[in-house]
Write an enzyme that holds these catalytic residues in place. Structure first.
Site, mmCIF file in Angstrom:
data_model
loop_
_atom_site.group_PDB
_atom_site.id
_atom_site.type_symbol
_atom_site.label_atom_id
_atom_site.label_comp_id
_atom_site.label_asym_id
_atom_site.label_seq_id
_atom_site.Cartn_x
_atom_site.Cartn_y
_atom_site.Cartn_z
ATOM 1 N N GLN A 1 -2.379 2.443 9.977
ATOM 2 C CA GLN A 1 -1.071 2.490 9.290
ATOM 3 C C GLN A 1 -0.055 3.312 10.082
ATOM 4 O O GLN A 1 1.136 3.059 9.987
ATOM 5 C CB GLN A 1 -1.218 3.100 7.882
ATOM 6 N N ARG B 1 0.871 -1.181 0.000
ATOM 7 C CA ARG B 1 0.000 0.000 0.000
ATOM 8 C C ARG B 1 0.903 1.225 0.000
ATOM 9 O O ARG B 1 2.123 1.122 0.076
ATOM 10 C CB ARG B 1 -1.035 -0.019 1.144
ATOM 11 N N GLY B 2 0.254 2.414 -0.075
ATOM 12 C CA GLY B 2 1.047 3.640 -0.246
ATOM 13 C C GLY B 2 1.179 3.884 -1.741
ATOM 14 O O GLY B 2 1.483 2.964 -2.518
ATOM 15 N N ALA B 3 0.949 5.149 -2.140
ATOM 16 C CA ALA B 3 0.826 5.462 -3.575
ATOM 17 C C ALA B 3 2.037 5.010 -4.415
ATOM 18 O O ALA B 3 1.862 4.289 -5.416
ATOM 19 C CB ALA B 3 0.550 6.953 -3.734
ATOM 20 N N ASP C 1 -1.881 10.729 -2.032
ATOM 21 C CA ASP C 1 -2.179 9.707 -3.052
ATOM 22 C C ASP C 1 -2.427 10.316 -4.412
ATOM 23 O O ASP C 1 -2.344 9.646 -5.432
ATOM 24 C CB ASP C 1 -3.384 8.880 -2.619
ATOM 25 N N ARG D 1 -7.151 -0.180 -7.113
ATOM 26 C CA ARG D 1 -7.466 0.846 -6.092
ATOM 27 C C ARG D 1 -7.664 2.166 -6.838
ATOM 28 O O ARG D 1 -6.859 2.513 -7.694
ATOM 29 C CB ARG D 1 -6.355 0.982 -5.043
ATOM 30 N N ASN E 1 -5.418 12.601 0.420
ATOM 31 C CA ASN E 1 -4.587 11.727 1.264
ATOM 32 C C ASN E 1 -5.498 10.980 2.233
ATOM 33 O O ASN E 1 -6.716 11.178 2.243
ATOM 34 C CB ASN E 1 -3.521 12.548 2.007
ATOM 35 N N LYS E 2 -4.897 10.145 3.034
ATOM 36 C CA LYS E 2 -5.637 9.292 3.970
ATOM 37 C C LYS E 2 -6.678 10.081 4.765
ATOM 38 O O LYS E 2 -6.419 11.209 5.208
ATOM 39 C CB LYS E 2 -4.621 8.621 4.902
HETATM 40 O O1 MRU Z 1 -4.525 3.352 2.160
HETATM 41 P P1 MRU Z 1 -3.039 3.508 2.122
HETATM 42 O O2 MRU Z 1 -2.345 2.915 3.311
HETATM 43 O O3 MRU Z 1 -2.452 3.037 0.818
HETATM 44 O O4 MRU Z 1 -2.834 5.090 2.198
HETATM 45 C C1 MRU Z 1 -1.558 5.623 2.149
HETATM 46 C C2 MRU Z 1 -1.523 7.080 2.300
HETATM 47 O O5 MRU Z 1 -2.527 7.731 2.458
HETATM 48 C C3 MRU Z 1 -0.194 7.740 2.139
HETATM 49 O O6 MRU Z 1 -0.143 8.935 2.879
HETATM 50 C C4 MRU Z 1 0.030 8.079 0.655
HETATM 51 O O7 MRU Z 1 -0.144 6.955 -0.142
HETATM 52 C C5 MRU Z 1 1.388 8.639 0.414
HETATM 53 S S1 MRU Z 1 2.605 7.365 0.467
HETATM 54 C C6 MRU Z 1 4.117 8.026 0.286
#
Ligand code: MRU
Length: 356
Positions: A199, A51-53, A240, A88, A250-251
Protein backbone atom coordinates in the site's frame (compact mmCIF):
# COMPACT_ATOMS: atom_id res chain seq x y z
CA UNK A 1 -7.26 15.32 -3.79
CA UNK A 2 -5.95 15.09 -7.33
CA UNK A 3 -5.41 12.38 -9.90
CA UNK A 4 -4.14 13.62 -13.26
CA UNK A 5 -4.92 17.16 -12.15
CA UNK A 6 -8.59 16.36 -11.46
CA UNK A 7 -10.13 16.42 -7.98
CA UNK A 8 -11.59 13.18 -6.70
CA UNK A 9 -13.00 11.67 -3.57
CA UNK A 10 -12.61 7.95 -2.95
CA UNK A 11 -16.35 7.22 -2.77
CA UNK A 12 -19.58 8.91 -3.83
CA UNK A 13 -23.25 8.08 -4.40
CA UNK A 14 -24.87 8.69 -7.77
CA UNK A 15 -28.09 7.37 -9.38
CA UNK A 16 -28.66 4.72 -6.69
CA UNK A 17 -25.12 3.44 -7.17
CA UNK A 18 -22.00 3.73 -5.02
CA UNK A 19 -18.93 4.74 -7.02
CA UNK A 20 -15.46 3.75 -5.81
CA UNK A 21 -11.91 3.94 -7.14
CA UNK A 22 -10.83 0.30 -7.40
CA UNK A 23 -7.64 0.37 -5.32
CA UNK A 24 -6.58 -3.16 -6.27
CA UNK A 25 -5.83 -1.77 -9.74
CA UNK A 26 -3.70 1.21 -8.65
CA UNK A 27 -1.17 2.48 -9.58
CA UNK A 28 -1.24 0.78 -12.99
CA UNK A 29 -4.89 1.38 -13.87
CA UNK A 30 -7.39 4.00 -12.70
CA UNK A 31 -10.80 2.37 -12.69
CA UNK A 32 -14.04 3.68 -11.19
CA UNK A 33 -16.24 0.83 -10.13
CA UNK A 34 -19.99 0.64 -9.40
CA UNK A 35 -21.35 -1.02 -6.27
CA UNK A 36 -25.06 -1.79 -6.71
CA UNK A 37 -25.84 -4.25 -3.92
CA UNK A 38 -24.84 -4.79 -0.31
CA UNK A 39 -22.96 -7.90 -1.50
CA UNK A 40 -20.92 -5.68 -3.83
CA UNK A 41 -20.03 -3.49 -0.83
CA UNK A 42 -19.00 -6.47 1.31
CA UNK A 43 -16.94 -7.86 -1.55
CA UNK A 44 -15.24 -4.50 -2.18
CA UNK A 45 -14.20 -4.34 1.50
CA UNK A 46 -13.04 -7.98 1.65
CA UNK A 47 -11.01 -7.85 -1.55
CA UNK A 48 -9.66 -4.39 -0.61
CA UNK A 49 -10.98 -2.57 -3.66
CA UNK A 50 -11.66 -0.09 -0.88
CA UNK A 51 -9.43 -0.15 2.18
CA UNK A 52 -8.21 2.08 5.00
CA UNK A 53 -10.25 2.39 8.20
CA UNK A 54 -12.34 5.53 7.44
CA UNK A 55 -13.06 4.49 3.85
CA UNK A 56 -14.29 1.02 4.77
CA UNK A 57 -16.54 2.69 7.36
CA UNK A 58 -18.01 4.94 4.67
CA UNK A 59 -18.41 1.99 2.28
CA UNK A 60 -20.31 0.09 4.97
CA UNK A 61 -22.58 3.10 5.57
CA UNK A 62 -23.43 3.22 1.87
CA UNK A 63 -23.74 -0.58 2.00
CA UNK A 64 -26.68 -0.09 4.37
CA UNK A 65 -28.25 2.30 1.83
CA UNK A 66 -27.81 -0.29 -0.94
CA UNK A 67 -29.31 -2.96 1.31
CA UNK A 68 -32.48 -0.84 1.77
CA UNK A 69 -32.66 -0.11 -1.96
CA UNK A 70 -32.43 -3.82 -2.67
CA UNK A 71 -34.89 -5.06 -0.11
CA UNK A 72 -36.62 -2.69 2.33
CA UNK A 73 -37.09 -5.30 5.02
CA UNK A 74 -35.90 -5.35 8.66
CA UNK A 75 -34.48 -8.87 8.70
CA UNK A 76 -32.55 -8.22 5.46
CA UNK A 77 -31.18 -5.03 7.01
CA UNK A 78 -30.08 -6.91 10.14
CA UNK A 79 -28.29 -9.59 8.11
CA UNK A 80 -26.66 -6.91 5.90
CA UNK A 81 -25.34 -5.06 8.98
CA UNK A 82 -23.88 -8.24 10.46
CA UNK A 83 -22.22 -9.21 7.18
CA UNK A 84 -20.80 -5.72 6.69
CA UNK A 85 -19.32 -5.64 10.20
CA UNK A 86 -17.79 -9.10 9.68
CA UNK A 87 -16.18 -8.19 6.34
CA UNK A 88 -12.90 -7.06 7.99
CA UNK A 89 -12.21 -7.47 11.71
CA UNK A 90 -9.55 -4.99 12.85
CA UNK A 91 -10.67 -1.50 11.77
CA UNK A 92 -13.26 -0.29 14.27
CA UNK A 93 -14.65 2.31 11.83
CA UNK A 94 -16.62 -0.46 10.14
CA UNK A 95 -18.65 -1.31 13.23
CA UNK A 96 -18.80 2.35 14.24
CA UNK A 97 -20.38 3.33 10.90
CA UNK A 98 -22.87 0.43 10.78
CA UNK A 99 -23.92 0.96 14.42
CA UNK A 100 -24.41 4.68 13.74
CA UNK A 101 -26.56 3.94 10.68
CA UNK A 102 -28.71 1.36 12.52
CA UNK A 103 -29.19 3.67 15.50
CA UNK A 104 -30.32 6.46 13.17
CA UNK A 105 -32.75 4.15 11.35
CA UNK A 106 -34.39 2.63 14.41
CA UNK A 107 -38.01 3.69 14.61
CA UNK A 108 -38.04 5.26 11.11
CA UNK A 109 -40.96 4.00 9.02
CA UNK A 110 -40.23 2.09 5.84
CA UNK A 111 -41.47 4.85 3.51
CA UNK A 112 -38.86 7.24 4.90
CA UNK A 113 -36.00 4.88 5.69
CA UNK A 114 -34.10 5.18 2.39
CA UNK A 115 -34.00 8.97 2.56
CA UNK A 116 -32.81 8.96 6.19
CA UNK A 117 -30.19 6.28 5.47
CA UNK A 118 -28.75 8.20 2.53
CA UNK A 119 -28.63 11.42 4.52
CA UNK A 120 -26.78 9.68 7.36
CA UNK A 121 -24.27 7.95 5.05
CA UNK A 122 -23.60 11.29 3.36
CA UNK A 123 -23.16 12.89 6.80
CA UNK A 124 -20.56 10.24 7.75
CA UNK A 125 -18.67 11.01 4.55
CA UNK A 126 -18.79 14.81 4.93
CA UNK A 127 -17.78 14.55 8.58
CA UNK A 128 -14.75 12.45 7.67
CA UNK A 129 -13.62 15.08 5.17
CA UNK A 130 -13.84 17.81 7.84
CA UNK A 131 -12.14 15.65 10.49
CA UNK A 132 -9.25 14.78 8.16
CA UNK A 133 -8.87 18.45 7.21
CA UNK A 134 -8.72 19.37 10.91
CA UNK A 135 -6.15 16.61 11.54
CA UNK A 136 -4.09 18.23 8.81
CA UNK A 137 -4.31 21.68 10.36
CA UNK A 138 -3.40 20.32 13.79
CA UNK A 139 -0.50 18.18 12.52
CA UNK A 140 0.80 21.04 10.40
CA UNK A 141 1.89 22.79 13.61
CA UNK A 142 4.33 19.96 14.40
CA UNK A 143 5.84 19.99 10.91
CA UNK A 144 6.06 23.80 10.99
CA UNK A 145 7.97 23.66 14.28
CA UNK A 146 10.50 21.16 12.91
CA UNK A 147 10.88 23.23 9.71
CA UNK A 148 11.48 26.42 11.74
CA UNK A 149 14.22 24.74 13.76
CA UNK A 150 15.82 22.81 10.93
CA UNK A 151 15.57 25.45 8.20
CA UNK A 152 15.70 22.64 5.67
CA UNK A 153 13.45 19.95 4.17
CA UNK A 154 11.45 18.02 6.78
CA UNK A 155 11.81 14.24 6.30
CA UNK A 156 8.74 12.32 7.38
CA UNK A 157 8.44 8.54 7.46
CA UNK A 158 5.05 6.90 6.98
CA UNK A 159 3.86 3.31 6.84
CA UNK A 160 1.12 1.72 4.70
CA UNK A 161 -1.40 4.13 3.18
CA UNK A 162 -3.11 6.47 5.59
CA UNK A 163 -3.52 8.89 2.74
CA UNK A 164 -6.62 10.32 1.08
CA UNK A 165 -7.14 6.96 -0.62
CA UNK A 166 -7.70 5.44 2.84
CA UNK A 167 -10.25 8.09 3.77
CA UNK A 168 -12.60 10.22 1.67
CA UNK A 169 -10.21 13.12 1.13
CA UNK A 170 -6.97 14.51 2.68
CA UNK A 171 -6.06 11.29 4.56
CA UNK A 172 -5.04 11.11 8.20
CA UNK A 173 -1.22 10.69 8.27
CA UNK A 174 -0.88 12.52 4.95
CA UNK A 175 -3.17 15.42 5.78
CA UNK A 176 -0.53 17.34 7.81
CA UNK A 177 1.90 16.67 4.94
CA UNK A 178 -0.54 18.04 2.32
CA UNK A 179 -1.23 21.07 4.51
CA UNK A 180 2.51 21.69 5.00
CA UNK A 181 3.14 21.39 1.25
CA UNK A 182 0.31 23.83 0.49
CA UNK A 183 1.88 26.29 2.95
CA UNK A 184 5.17 26.12 1.10
CA UNK A 185 7.05 24.07 3.74
CA UNK A 186 9.55 21.73 2.07
CA UNK A 187 8.68 18.13 2.92
CA UNK A 188 10.03 14.80 1.75
CA UNK A 189 8.35 11.52 2.64
CA UNK A 190 10.02 8.17 3.24
CA UNK A 191 7.37 5.73 2.08
CA UNK A 192 7.54 2.23 3.58
CA UNK A 193 6.78 -0.20 0.77
CA UNK A 194 4.45 -2.10 3.17
CA UNK A 195 4.59 -5.73 2.21
CA UNK A 196 2.75 -7.80 1.35
CA UNK A 197 0.18 -5.65 -0.48
CA UNK A 198 2.51 -2.69 -0.97
CA UNK A 199 0.00 0.00 0.00
CA UNK A 200 2.93 2.35 0.62
CA UNK A 201 4.54 1.87 -2.77
CA UNK A 202 1.32 1.45 -4.76
CA UNK A 203 -0.93 3.98 -3.07
CA UNK A 204 0.97 6.44 -0.81
CA UNK A 205 3.75 7.12 -3.29
CA UNK A 206 1.17 7.34 -6.10
CA UNK A 207 -1.00 9.90 -4.33
CA UNK A 208 2.01 11.96 -3.19
CA UNK A 209 3.31 11.99 -6.78
CA UNK A 210 -0.08 13.22 -8.01
CA UNK A 211 0.12 16.11 -5.51
CA UNK A 212 3.73 16.90 -6.42
CA UNK A 213 5.19 15.93 -3.03
CA UNK A 214 8.74 14.56 -2.97
CA UNK A 215 8.85 10.98 -1.76
CA UNK A 216 11.11 7.95 -1.81
CA UNK A 217 9.95 4.34 -1.45
CA UNK A 218 12.03 2.28 1.00
CA UNK A 219 11.87 -1.36 2.02
CA UNK A 220 9.96 -2.00 5.23
CA UNK A 221 13.22 -2.70 7.03
CA UNK A 222 15.08 0.47 5.98
CA UNK A 223 13.48 2.90 8.45
CA UNK A 224 15.82 1.89 11.29
CA UNK A 225 19.06 2.78 9.56
CA UNK A 226 17.60 6.01 8.17
CA UNK A 227 16.69 7.01 11.73
CA UNK A 228 20.18 6.11 12.98
CA UNK A 229 21.62 8.34 10.25
CA UNK A 230 19.42 11.25 11.31
CA UNK A 231 17.49 11.19 8.07
CA UNK A 232 14.02 10.96 9.62
CA UNK A 233 12.67 14.02 11.45
CA UNK A 234 9.37 12.45 12.45
CA UNK A 235 7.09 9.49 11.75
CA UNK A 236 3.35 9.84 11.14
CA UNK A 237 1.18 6.77 10.69
CA UNK A 238 -2.54 6.07 10.63
CA UNK A 239 -4.49 3.56 12.69
CA UNK A 240 -7.30 1.05 12.30
CA UNK A 241 -8.24 1.07 15.95
CA UNK A 242 -6.84 3.08 18.83
CA UNK A 243 -7.89 2.07 22.31
CA UNK A 244 -8.80 4.65 24.93
CA UNK A 245 -5.56 3.51 26.64
CA UNK A 246 -3.65 4.97 23.67
CA UNK A 247 -2.53 1.60 22.28
CA UNK A 248 -2.59 1.68 18.49
CA UNK A 249 -3.49 -1.08 16.01
CA UNK A 250 -2.16 -0.37 12.54
CA UNK A 251 -0.69 -2.11 9.51
CA UNK A 252 1.80 -4.87 10.29
CA UNK A 253 5.26 -3.37 10.77
CA UNK A 254 4.11 -0.18 12.51
CA UNK A 255 5.28 -1.50 15.90
CA UNK A 256 8.83 -2.09 14.65
CA UNK A 257 8.97 1.46 13.29
CA UNK A 258 7.83 2.81 16.66
CA UNK A 259 10.57 0.82 18.46
CA UNK A 260 13.23 2.16 16.10
CA UNK A 261 11.85 5.68 16.51
CA UNK A 262 12.03 5.40 20.31
CA UNK A 263 15.62 4.14 20.16
CA UNK A 264 16.61 7.09 17.98
CA UNK A 265 14.57 9.85 19.65
CA UNK A 266 12.48 10.35 16.54
CA UNK A 267 8.94 11.61 17.35
CA UNK A 268 6.33 9.01 16.45
CA UNK A 269 2.84 10.41 15.82
CA UNK A 270 -0.42 8.63 15.04
CA UNK A 271 -3.10 10.56 13.13
CA UNK A 272 -6.74 9.54 13.56
CA UNK A 273 -10.33 10.73 13.47
CA UNK A 274 -12.44 9.98 16.55
CA UNK A 275 -14.32 7.30 14.57
CA UNK A 276 -11.18 5.15 14.96
CA UNK A 277 -11.21 5.22 18.77
CA UNK A 278 -12.47 2.08 20.47
CA UNK A 279 -13.75 3.26 23.86
CA UNK A 280 -14.89 -0.20 24.97
CA UNK A 281 -11.90 -2.57 24.65
CA UNK A 282 -9.15 -1.87 27.22
CA UNK A 283 -6.76 -4.73 26.62
CA UNK A 284 -4.93 -4.58 23.29
CA UNK A 285 -4.63 -8.38 23.22
CA UNK A 286 -8.42 -8.43 22.68
CA UNK A 287 -8.18 -6.53 19.36
CA UNK A 288 -8.93 -9.02 16.58
CA UNK A 289 -5.95 -9.17 14.22
CA UNK A 290 -6.92 -9.92 10.65
CA UNK A 291 -5.13 -12.86 9.05
CA UNK A 292 -5.27 -12.72 5.27
CA UNK A 293 -4.50 -15.23 2.55
CA UNK A 294 -0.88 -16.41 2.32
CA UNK A 295 -1.22 -15.84 -1.43
CA UNK A 296 -0.74 -12.12 -0.71
CA UNK A 297 2.83 -13.03 0.33
CA UNK A 298 3.65 -15.69 -2.21
CA UNK A 299 2.37 -13.82 -5.28
CA UNK A 300 3.06 -10.29 -6.53
CA UNK A 301 1.35 -8.25 -9.18
CA UNK A 302 3.04 -5.79 -11.50
CA UNK A 303 3.27 -4.74 -15.13
CA UNK A 304 5.53 -6.30 -17.73
CA UNK A 305 7.49 -4.41 -20.38
CA UNK A 306 4.33 -4.14 -22.53
CA UNK A 307 2.40 -2.62 -19.64
CA UNK A 308 0.32 -5.77 -19.22
CA UNK A 309 -0.64 -6.53 -15.63
CA UNK A 310 0.75 -9.89 -14.53
CA UNK A 311 0.79 -11.87 -11.29
CA UNK A 312 3.75 -14.09 -10.49
CA UNK A 313 4.59 -16.49 -7.68
CA UNK A 314 7.80 -15.58 -5.84
CA UNK A 315 7.97 -18.30 -3.14
CA UNK A 316 8.65 -22.02 -3.29
CA UNK A 317 5.33 -23.69 -3.99
CA UNK A 318 5.56 -25.94 -0.92
CA UNK A 319 6.44 -23.19 1.60
CA UNK A 320 3.94 -22.14 4.20
CA UNK A 321 3.44 -18.43 4.92
CA UNK A 322 1.63 -16.51 7.67
CA UNK A 323 0.01 -13.22 6.74
CA UNK A 324 -0.93 -11.17 9.82
CA UNK A 325 -2.25 -7.84 8.57
CA UNK A 326 -1.94 -5.65 11.69
CA UNK A 327 0.11 -5.20 14.84
CA UNK A 328 -0.16 -3.20 18.03
CA UNK A 329 2.03 -0.31 19.05
CA UNK A 330 1.77 0.20 22.82
CA UNK A 331 0.96 3.76 23.92
CA UNK A 332 4.40 4.21 25.52
CA UNK A 333 5.98 4.38 22.06
CA UNK A 334 3.56 6.99 20.72
CA UNK A 335 4.68 10.63 21.03
CA UNK A 336 1.19 11.97 20.39
CA UNK A 337 -2.19 11.41 18.76
CA UNK A 338 -3.16 13.95 16.10
CA UNK A 339 -6.96 14.11 16.08
CA UNK A 340 -9.61 16.43 14.66
CA UNK A 341 -9.88 18.07 18.08
CA UNK A 342 -6.19 18.63 18.63
CA UNK A 343 -3.01 16.79 19.58
CA UNK A 344 -2.97 14.77 22.77
CA UNK A 345 -0.89 12.21 24.62
CA UNK A 346 -1.64 8.56 23.92
CA UNK A 347 -3.41 8.02 27.23
CA UNK A 348 -6.96 7.59 28.50
CA UNK A 349 -6.77 10.77 30.57
CA UNK A 350 -5.60 12.86 27.66
CA UNK A 351 -8.04 11.35 25.14
CA UNK A 352 -10.97 11.79 27.51
CA UNK A 353 -9.98 15.39 28.09
CA UNK A 354 -10.28 16.37 24.44
CA UNK A 355 -13.24 14.11 23.63
CA UNK A 356 -15.07 14.72 26.93
O1 MRU B 1 -5.16 -3.17 5.18
P1 MRU B 1 -5.41 -1.73 4.91
O2 MRU B 1 -4.77 -1.24 3.64
O3 MRU B 1 -6.87 -1.38 4.99
O4 MRU B 1 -4.67 -0.99 6.11
C1 MRU B 1 -4.72 0.39 6.21
C2 MRU B 1 -3.94 0.93 7.33
O5 MRU B 1 -3.32 0.22 8.08
C3 MRU B 1 -4.05 2.40 7.57
O6 MRU B 1 -2.87 2.88 8.18
C4 MRU B 1 -5.23 2.68 8.51
O7 MRU B 1 -6.40 2.10 8.03
C5 MRU B 1 -5.45 4.14 8.70
S1 MRU B 1 -6.22 4.84 7.28
C6 MRU B 1 -6.37 6.48 7.48
Amino acid sequence: MQINGKNYRTIWFEHNTVKIIDQTKLPHQFIIKDLKTVKDSINAIKTMEVRGAPLIGATAAYGIVLSILENNDQSFLKKSSEDLIASRPTAINLKWAVDRMIKKLSGINSSNILKVALEEANAIVEEDVIFCKNIGENGLRIIQEIANKKKDTVNILTHCNAGWLATIDWGTATSPIYHAHQKGIKVHVWVDETRPRNQGANLTSYELNEEGIQNTIITDNAGGILMQRGEVDMCIVGTDRTLSTGDVANKIGTYLKALAAKDNNVPFYVALPSSTIDWSVKDFKKIPIEERSSKELSHVEGVDENNNVATVRIYPEKSKALNLAFDITPAKYVTGLITEKGICEASEKSLKKIFK
